[in-house]
Design a protein around this motif. Structure first.
Motif: not given
Ligand code: PRX
Length: 664
Positions: A320, A402, A430
């Motif tokens: 995403i 993360e 996402t």
């Molecule tokens: O757990 C959180 C973590 O990544 C998840 C979302 O993953 P995805 O849909 O693959 O998207 C990733 C890119 C936006 C979330 O539920 N996450 C994402 N950004 C952070 C985070 N955990 C902590 N701090 C963040 N900045």
């Protein structure tokens, strides 16, 4: 649910605060906390008026909308529904006749360091020409197109071309296996695949087209009528007569003019598959207008984009982040961006710093995993430490994917940003389409490891299991109480699963993010403590434990049962640990090692190399309750190497814990 307690402790001890400099505040679009609070107040007072104002100001509409939000069929919210627009028109055509027309849109650096540039005008021509090629191959408005491509200008062109003709793209990350690709083709009912013969990563030529062929050959992909293959490297690949065509052949003779197809605001711009708590990946469906509005606005707010910026988001278009902050956001905002084909460690682990110096990158957006691995590399070898390169062009750093541990944050702040550049730790998913909780560089005082405060219009809160707000300092479940334009619309083909996954009845209709979080007692800053469902985050890649379990038990000749959990890992955030019961006696020693390798490779083939368990342990059985439920919390403790202090009174077979604790 995994325990967030250790992370909560670290929130409570983190007391370093970095205020934005007066100069940063003065120059920023959202200038100072008062400006941020004013936007939040505007959104609170009348959310629809707030979003309507922004949608009118920031998107180019072919037909204006008259209704901002239709909430008559909750949670299937519709935004700007009767308006019409085209995403590619908003990213490209709209800049024609403005100073952006001849500005560089993309600076592409290949794996081997070769650099190519395209202006906005040239990009429009390329997108239009490829859009014509898609049409000539029979792709129509409303069709789905799978994109399985490396990071290239053409990858972005393919996405934009789909948007231009109103076809819904579904990009599949180049690291996914043939099987994963086949499942996505089937679920989406795609009519075409756009791919490349090979991709170059770290000096290695890795096949893509062969994997497409393998995936389609697995069956059930009769919907695919055409496969367009970019010749990325000179190596030949197999082509199926009648079905396959090269990119060059497809665009030959096609004009560079292609009128955009104006679609309704809710038209599905893309479907992107991501992991959930159950076995099957879910196709997250995004709209055209809501998604694009947020992609552009967050470029302007979170990154405070300026015309002279060189923006670099290191994410792959298969995720995403690569959708919002490579393929759409930077273009919708008229930015010049760097697109990179390769990996951060090739030919050496100073590649990112070298590229920042070479291209004078001003905004750098990457993942904590990359930062942690580059810290390790720099600590092991002075020559790849960022101090060897001139990073003065940087003015803003970002983190995504993360939680970033405060130590990594501080290293990034000191050694890359030279204590001059704010770090925006952007929390999103996402499903959220763009940032939802993040600092604003010219407003928010920064606290290492905290994503700070929600963006204006995002009604984020932390609640207990009954949906009641919890006080600051107490951990709970992260929710977003009100709908917002860039939110997920549905799960492709499975509206029931959408409702169940994101709007459980006990949470009062709030959007359930799936993460645990805690707000600091003093500032109310958010800190994400990690997923509360069965989703792991390995190197910033989202993986479902059930998905990996399903892959393991699909090896029916060997595996009787499998349970997968996460274990904290200094480098990758979390590591995958699998507990496996074989159909034969429990192996030990070299035999266990050989079988573990075989199973790891199997998972690599079923899902992709990113899903391979780091650790596989064999047991005679798994810890279960008397009713037969696997006790995952115990497995998590075993995986971490912790002594079991938890209540095991419901455990049917306590002796198994000791066996599983031995590393075969
Ligand atoms: O757990 C959180 C973590 O990544 C998840 C979302 O993953 P995805 O849909 O693959 O998207 C990733 C890119 C936006 C979330 O539920 N996450 C994402 N950004 C952070 C985070 N955990 C902590 N701090 C963040 N900045």
């Amino acid at each position: 649910m995994s325990s967030p307690s250790s992370s909560i402790e670290s929130v409570l001890v983190e007391n370093r605060v970095f205020e934005p400099s007066a100069a940063t505040v003065a120059a920023a679009r959202v200038s100072g906390m008062k400006a941020y609070e004013a936007l939040c107040a505007e959104a609170d007072k009348d959310p629809e008026a707030f979003w309507a104002r922004l949608a009118k100001e920031h998107l180019a509409w072919h037909k204006p909308f008259t209704q901002t939000l239709d909430a008559s069929d909750k949670p299937f919210y519709k935004w700007f529904q009767d308006g019409e627009l085209n995403a590619s028109h908003n990213c490209l055509d709209r800049h024609m006749g403005t100073p952006v027309e001849n500005k560089t849109a993309i600076v592409f650096e290949a794996d081997d360091g070769a650099v190519t540039r395209v202006t906005y005008k040239e990009l429009l021509a390329k997108v239009s020409q490829f859009a014509n090629a898609l049409k000539a191959r029979g792709v129509k408005t409303g069709d789905r197109v799978i994109i399985y491509m490396p990071m290239t200008i053409e990858g972005v062109v393919a996405m934009q071309a789909c948007a231009r003709i109103g076809a819904t793209h579904s990009v599949v990350f180049g690291g996914f296996s043939a099987k994963a690709l086949q499942e996505r083709i089937q679920d989406a009912g795609a009519v075409a695949v756009v791919t490349a013969n090979y991709q170059m990563r770290g000096g290695k030529e890795l096949p893509l087209k062969a994997i497409v062929d393998e995936g389609i050959a697995m069956g059930g992909c009769e919907s695919i009528k055409t496969v367009i293959t970019l010749q990325r490297t000179p190596t030949a690949c197999h082509m199926v007569a009648g079905r396959d065509i090269t990119w060059a052949e497809a665009i030959a003779g096609q004009g560079t003019d292609c009128p955009p197809v104006f679609v309704g605001a809710e038209h599905p711009l893309f479907v992107l598959y991501t992991s959930g708590s159950t076995g099957k990946p879910k196709g997250v469906q995004h709209s055209t207008a809501g998604f694009l509005l947020w992609a552009r606005l967050t470029m302007l707010w979170t990154f405070d984009l300026r015309p002279e910026d060189l923006f670099w988001c290191t994410a792959d278009i298969g995720w995403i982040t690569g959708h919002t902050y490579v393929a759409y956001g930077p273009l919708a905002a008229g930015a010049t961006q760097l697109v990179f084909e390769g990996v951060p460690t090739y030919p050496h682990a100073g590649r990112f710093w070298q590229m920042i110096e070479k291209h004078k990158v001003s905004i750098f957006y990457t993942a904590p995993t990359a930062i942690r691995s580059l810290i390790k590399a720099a600590e092991g070898d002075e020559k790849v430490h960022p101090k060897n390169w001139n990073l003065d062009s940087l003015r803003l750093l970002g983190s995504v994917g993360e939680p970033i541990n405060p130590e990594a944050w501080m290293w990034y702040f000191r050694n890359v940003g030279h204590e001059r550049c704010p770090i925006v730790d952007t929390f999103w998913q996402t499903e959220t389409g763009g940032h939802v909780i993040t600092p604003l560089p010219g407003a928010t005082p920064l606290v290492p490891g905290s994503c700070t405060l929600p963006l204006p219009g995002i009604d984020a809160a932390i609640v207990d299991e009954a949906g009641h707000d919890v006080p600051n300092g107490a951990g709970g479940i992260l929710v977003i109480k009100k709908p917002w334009p860039s939110m997920i619309r549905t799960i492709w083909g499975d509206p029931e699963r959408f409702k169940k996954s994101y709007f459980p009845p006990e949470l009062k209709g709030y959007y359930l993010a799936g993460d645990g979080a805690v707000r600091s007692a003093d500032r109310g800053y958010f800190r994400i403590t990690g997923r509360i469902d069965d989703v792991l985050n390995v190197s910033g890649h989202r993986m479902g434990t059930m998905e990996i379990e399903s892959a393991l038990v699909a090896k029916t000749d060997m595996v009787a049962e499998a349970a997968v959990v996460g274990r904290p890992d200094d480098l990758t955030g979390e590591a995958i640990v699998a507990f496996v019961v074989l159909k034969r006696a429990r192996p030990t020693g070299d035999e266990a090692k050989a079988i573990a390798k075989e199973l790891r490779d199997w998972v690599g083939k079923e899902i992709g190399p990113i899903a391979k368990p780091k650790d596989i342990r064999f047991g005679d059985n798994l810890p279960k309750t008397r009713s037969g439920k696997i006790m995952r919390r115990l497995l998590r403790a075993v995986a971490k190497g912790e002594a079991i202090t938890q209540d095991i009174s419901t455990l049917e077979n306590p002796a198994i814990l000791e066996q599983l604790a031995q590393n075969n």
